[in-house]
Design a protein around this motif. Structure first.
Motif, mmCIF file in Angstrom:
data_model
loop_
_atom_site.group_PDB
_atom_site.id
_atom_site.type_symbol
_atom_site.label_atom_id
_atom_site.label_comp_id
_atom_site.label_asym_id
_atom_site.label_seq_id
_atom_site.Cartn_x
_atom_site.Cartn_y
_atom_site.Cartn_z
ATOM 1 N N ALA A 165 0.767 -1.636 0.121
ATOM 2 C CA ALA A 165 -0.011 0.357 -0.023
ATOM 3 C C ALA A 165 0.688 1.543 0.450
ATOM 4 C CB ALA A 165 -0.680 0.456 1.586
ATOM 5 N N LEU A 166 1.446 1.487 0.753
ATOM 6 C CA LEU A 166 3.027 2.271 0.942
ATOM 7 C C LEU A 166 3.308 2.705 -0.206
ATOM 8 C CD1 LEU A 166 4.451 1.519 4.397
ATOM 9 C CD2 LEU A 166 2.665 3.794 3.209
ATOM 10 N N ASP A 167 3.495 1.424 -1.388
ATOM 11 C CA ASP A 167 4.499 1.981 -2.430
ATOM 12 C C ASP A 167 3.962 2.065 -3.321
ATOM 13 O OD1 ASP A 167 6.712 0.404 -1.575
ATOM 14 O OD2 ASP A 167 6.729 -1.743 -2.306
ATOM 15 N N LEU A 168 2.560 1.692 -3.233
ATOM 16 C CA LEU A 168 1.535 2.746 -4.140
ATOM 17 C C LEU A 168 1.097 3.316 -3.519
ATOM 18 C CD1 LEU A 168 -1.853 -0.894 -4.233
ATOM 19 C CD2 LEU A 168 -0.604 -0.086 -6.599
ATOM 20 N N THR A 169 1.126 4.365 -2.882
ATOM 21 C CA THR A 169 0.860 5.779 -2.791
ATOM 22 C C THR A 169 1.809 6.608 -2.752
ATOM 23 O OG1 THR A 169 1.962 5.164 -0.077
ATOM 24 C CG2 THR A 169 -0.681 5.030 -0.693
ATOM 25 N N ASP A 170 3.203 5.565 -2.722
ATOM 26 C CA ASP A 170 4.308 6.771 -3.460
ATOM 27 C C ASP A 170 4.236 6.563 -5.150
ATOM 28 O OD1 ASP A 170 5.812 6.760 -0.898
ATOM 29 O OD2 ASP A 170 7.030 5.100 -1.151
ATOM 30 N N ALA A 171 3.844 5.641 -5.697
ATOM 31 C CA ALA A 171 3.361 6.079 -6.590
ATOM 32 C C ALA A 171 1.932 6.908 -7.339
ATOM 33 C CB ALA A 171 2.911 4.674 -7.134
ATOM 34 N N SER A 172 1.512 7.015 -6.512
ATOM 35 C CA SER A 172 0.002 8.032 -6.727
ATOM 36 C C SER A 172 0.999 8.689 -6.871
ATOM 37 C CB SER A 172 -1.079 7.385 -5.586
ATOM 38 O OG SER A 172 -1.881 8.344 -5.535
ATOM 39 N N ARG A 173 1.382 9.470 -5.801
ATOM 40 C CA ARG A 173 2.298 11.087 -5.591
ATOM 41 C C ARG A 173 2.824 11.528 -6.234
ATOM 42 N NH1 ARG A 173 3.885 9.913 -0.233
ATOM 43 N NH2 ARG A 173 5.859 9.938 -1.008
ATOM 44 N N THR A 174 2.941 10.167 -7.284
ATOM 45 C CA THR A 174 4.704 10.989 -8.197
ATOM 46 C C THR A 174 3.176 11.270 -9.541
ATOM 47 O OG1 THR A 174 4.456 9.298 -8.872
ATOM 48 C CG2 THR A 174 6.288 9.587 -7.591
ATOM 49 N N LEU A 175 2.271 10.844 -9.709
ATOM 50 C CA LEU A 175 1.638 10.510 -10.520
ATOM 51 C C LEU A 175 0.373 12.050 -10.283
ATOM 52 C CD1 LEU A 175 0.548 7.387 -11.538
ATOM 53 C CD2 LEU A 175 2.198 8.956 -13.217
ATOM 54 N N VAL A 176 -0.028 12.468 -9.162
ATOM 55 C CA VAL A 176 -1.274 13.520 -8.447
ATOM 56 C C VAL A 176 -0.955 14.598 -9.354
ATOM 57 C CG1 VAL A 176 -0.117 14.906 -6.344
ATOM 58 C CG2 VAL A 176 -2.580 13.950 -6.918
ATOM 59 N N ALA A 177 0.200 15.083 -9.828
ATOM 60 C CA ALA A 177 0.253 16.767 -10.043
ATOM 61 C C ALA A 177 -0.296 16.544 -11.289
ATOM 62 C CB ALA A 177 1.609 17.258 -10.259
ATOM 63 N N ASN A 178 0.329 15.475 -12.148
ATOM 64 C CA ASN A 178 0.048 15.866 -14.020
ATOM 65 C C ASN A 178 -0.949 14.684 -14.696
ATOM 66 O OD1 ASN A 178 2.058 17.625 -14.329
ATOM 67 N ND2 ASN A 178 3.361 16.313 -13.912
ATOM 68 N N PRO B 187 -10.638 9.319 -18.542
ATOM 69 C CA PRO B 187 -10.469 9.505 -17.082
ATOM 70 C C PRO B 187 -9.881 11.273 -17.453
ATOM 71 C CG PRO B 187 -10.056 7.712 -17.362
ATOM 72 C CD PRO B 187 -10.399 7.922 -19.262
ATOM 73 N N ARG B 188 -8.701 11.827 -18.078
ATOM 74 C CA ARG B 188 -8.575 12.605 -17.756
ATOM 75 C C ARG B 188 -9.353 13.814 -17.649
ATOM 76 N NH1 ARG B 188 -4.103 14.379 -19.974
ATOM 77 N NH2 ARG B 188 -3.705 12.867 -21.291
ATOM 78 N N ASP B 189 -11.022 14.339 -17.948
ATOM 79 C CA ASP B 189 -12.009 14.737 -17.996
ATOM 80 C C ASP B 189 -13.130 14.477 -17.134
ATOM 81 O OD1 ASP B 189 -10.562 16.048 -19.763
ATOM 82 O OD2 ASP B 189 -11.732 15.010 -22.109
ATOM 83 N N ALA B 190 -12.777 13.366 -16.133
ATOM 84 C CA ALA B 190 -13.388 12.508 -15.064
ATOM 85 C C ALA B 190 -13.269 12.731 -13.648
ATOM 86 C CB ALA B 190 -13.894 11.391 -15.390
ATOM 87 N N VAL B 191 -12.188 13.095 -13.433
ATOM 88 C CA VAL B 191 -11.639 13.365 -12.163
ATOM 89 C C VAL B 191 -10.824 14.334 -11.438
ATOM 90 C CG1 VAL B 191 -9.839 11.865 -10.723
ATOM 91 C CG2 VAL B 191 -11.471 10.968 -12.090
ATOM 92 N N GLU B 192 -11.127 15.567 -10.581
ATOM 93 C CA GLU B 192 -10.324 16.375 -10.232
ATOM 94 C C GLU B 192 -9.154 15.957 -9.454
ATOM 95 O OE1 GLU B 192 -12.785 19.582 -8.746
ATOM 96 O OE2 GLU B 192 -14.703 18.353 -9.336
ATOM 97 N N SER B 193 -8.127 16.498 -9.884
ATOM 98 C CA SER B 193 -6.829 16.438 -8.609
ATOM 99 C C SER B 193 -7.588 16.922 -7.297
ATOM 100 C CB SER B 193 -6.403 17.874 -8.774
ATOM 101 O OG SER B 193 -6.250 19.540 -8.141
#
Length: 261
Positions: free
Chosen positions: A48-61, A165-171
């Protein structure tokens, strides 16, 4: 060896089977080893922590993908909770059938992840520039709908238009899921430290018993500390465990009904 699979007259090489990769393919009915349950708990949280690390790198863009990855992380946190609860199941086949049913259910795993708030009732609330608030709970019909929104092209039944998805999800939605999962995973990891601090077998069984009691009988969040304090009177070892839980999760003892002082 590659396999060839046919579909509609087309063929393609399919990757090796799970068995050829050394993955267990036969179902396991009962896990009796406390060591195996605790090892699974540890690995679920680390993943789960590995996945959250990956998510954190993606959240901005790429907030949509970040949302989906964070949602998968939530399911892994939920697996840890299920494994913790499993310590109280014994060898009851019916109970273990329920365990494996929950293990394969995305909604059950996601909901189970939030059960760590019994120990640490701390939530992160985000407020956007427009005043919109996010509290870590899904804004869609289900957790699965949340994950799918971040991954798949869908069609809007009202407009008849396709929505990427890029239009369906807000940051804000992605950040809300990510911060909630990070808090839950942190709680689960702290709980693991408490269990492993001393007399691990006893502490795993004891915390599993606490979880089973919370599952069996509805308890208000502000009353959980009362249950834990009562639990701590059973023996000196129980008392030390509750002392360490209180040190790790002081918010549990500070929880009060909404609006109370």
């Amino acid at each position: 060896m590659n396999l060839i699979e046919e579909c509609g007259g087309l063929t393609w090489p399919r990757s090796r089977s799970a068995a050829s990769l050394g993955v267990m393919t036969q179902p396991i009915d009962v896990i009796e080893s406390r060591e195996a349950l605790l090892d699974g708990y540890d690995k679920a949280i680390r993943n789960a922590l590995d996945l959250t690390d990956a998510s954190r790198t993606l959240v901005a863009n790429s907030p949509a993908i970040a949302l989906a990855v964070a949602q998968i992380a939530l399911e892994e946190v939920g697996k840890a909770y299920l494994l913790l609860h499993a310590g109280s199941l014994g060898a009851d086949p019916a109970a273990w059938r329920g365990f494996w049913k929950a293990w394969r259910n995305h909604e059950r795993k996601s909901g189970a992840g939030f059960m760590f708030e019994w120990f640490n009732p701390v939530q992160v609330q985000l407020t956007g520039p427009d005043g919109k608030t996010w509290d870590g709970f899904p804004i869609r019909a289900s957790f699965l709908a949340e994950k799918n929104a971040g991954l798949y092209l869908e069609i809007d039944g009202r407009s008849g238009r396709f929505v990427a998805p890029r239009d369906a999800v807000e940051s804000g939605e992605a950040l809300s899921r990510l911060t909630a999962v990070m808090m839950l995973a942190s709680t689960a990891l702290k709980l693991l430290d408490v269990i492993r601090d001393t007399d691990t077998d006893f502490r795993f069984n004891a915390v599993s018993a606490i979880v089973a009691r919370l599952e069996a009988r509805f308890t208000l969040q502000q009353d959980v500390h009362k249950l834990l304090d009562e639990f701590g009177t059973q023996s000196p070892a129980h008392g030390l465990l509750v002392r360490d839980l209180k040190a790790a999760f002081p918010a549990c003892w500070r929880a009060t009904p909404q609006g109370a002082g």
